[in-house]
Design an enzyme around this catalytic site. Structure first.
Site, PDB file in Angstrom:
ATOM      1  N   LEU A 117     -77.639 -10.307  13.428  1.00 15.76           N
ATOM      2  CA  LEU A 117     -77.614 -11.538  14.493  1.00 15.76           C
ATOM      3  C   LEU A 117     -78.761 -12.298  14.154  1.00 15.76           C
ATOM      4  CD1 LEU A 117     -77.428  -9.188  17.718  1.00 15.76           C
ATOM      5  CD2 LEU A 117     -76.070 -11.074  16.902  1.00 15.76           C
ATOM      6  N   ARG A 176     -77.239 -14.609  11.631  1.00 17.01           N
ATOM      7  CA  ARG A 176     -76.223 -15.638  11.838  1.00 17.01           C
ATOM      8  C   ARG A 176     -76.892 -16.548  13.102  1.00 17.01           C
ATOM      9  NH1 ARG A 176     -71.868 -13.048  15.993  1.00 17.01           N
ATOM     10  NH2 ARG A 176     -73.257 -13.644  17.564  1.00 17.01           N
ATOM     11  N   GLU A 177     -77.628 -15.924  14.098  1.00 11.08           N
ATOM     12  CA  GLU A 177     -78.132 -16.889  14.892  1.00 11.08           C
ATOM     13  C   GLU A 177     -79.400 -17.819  14.594  1.00 11.08           C
ATOM     14  OE1 GLU A 177     -76.349 -17.187  17.619  1.00 11.08           O
ATOM     15  OE2 GLU A 177     -75.076 -15.523  17.162  1.00 11.08           O
ATOM     16  N   CYS A 178     -80.215 -17.157  13.647  1.00  8.63           N
ATOM     17  CA  CYS A 178     -81.553 -17.831  13.559  1.00  8.63           C
ATOM     18  C   CYS A 178     -81.459 -18.821  12.081  1.00  8.63           C
ATOM     19  CB  CYS A 178     -82.777 -17.117  13.611  1.00  8.63           C
ATOM     20  SG  CYS A 178     -83.127 -16.278  15.116  1.00  8.63           S
ATOM     21  N   TYR A 224     -80.849 -21.174  16.242  1.00  8.62           N
ATOM     22  CA  TYR A 224     -81.479 -20.819  17.373  1.00  8.62           C
ATOM     23  C   TYR A 224     -82.901 -20.077  17.197  1.00  8.62           C
ATOM     24  CZ  TYR A 224     -76.680 -20.702  19.270  1.00  8.62           C
ATOM     25  OH  TYR A 224     -75.488 -21.535  19.752  1.00  8.62           O
TER      26      TYR A 224
END
Length: 147
Positions: free
Chosen positions: A28, A31-33, A38
């Site tokens: 996560l 993928r996200e940061c 994000y």
């Protein structure tokens, strides 16, 4: 269903998912940061519904959130709702069309939280539906269904 109280005047509604394991959390974060633009924010969630089957006691619990930043290539920042609706109508990815995401989210709110007021969400829903009609987009083609 849980609520995140951002301040005394606003509530963000959402669902909390329990993610465990270092591998899942590293995925996560990647993928996200690192890839998605994000940032991680920690907050308390306040359960709206607690049942004997949910494992939720009704007490607030800490959560990790991923919040979009201007580093996100799809960042809409202070854009008006018409621009956001246009982006939604034009965007899709491996997980499906953004129209589907928006319409299912709006329907979920109406079904599960009929007294919740989300002017922004329901305005976007109307604008997107209007644009679908204007463009004569087949709703089945964006909702992951066959006619």
């Amino acid at each position: 269903m849980v609520t995140l109280v951002e301040d005394e005047k606003s509530i963000t509604w959402g669902c909390a998912y329990k993610v465990t394991g270092d591998l899942a959390l590293r995925y996560l974060d990647q993928r996200e940061c690192k890839l998605g633009g994000y940032e991680v924010v920690y907050a308390k969630f306040y359960p709206h519904k607690a049942t004997e089957f949910s494992g939720i006691t009704g007490e607030a619990f800490p959560v990790q959130l991923y919040i979009a930043t201007p580093k996100n290539s799809f960042w809409m920042g202070g854009s008006d709702e018409k621009e956001i609706a246009e982006q939604i109508v034009n965007a899709s990815g491996r997980s499906g069309h953004n129209i589907e995401y928006l319409l299912r989210l709006a329907q979920f709110m109406k079904d599960e939280l009929p007294n919740a007021e989300d002017t922004h969400l329901f305005t976007l829903e109307k604008l997107v539906r209007d644009e679908i009609m204007r463009r004569k987009i087949c709703i089945y083609s964006v909702m992951g269904q066959q006619p």
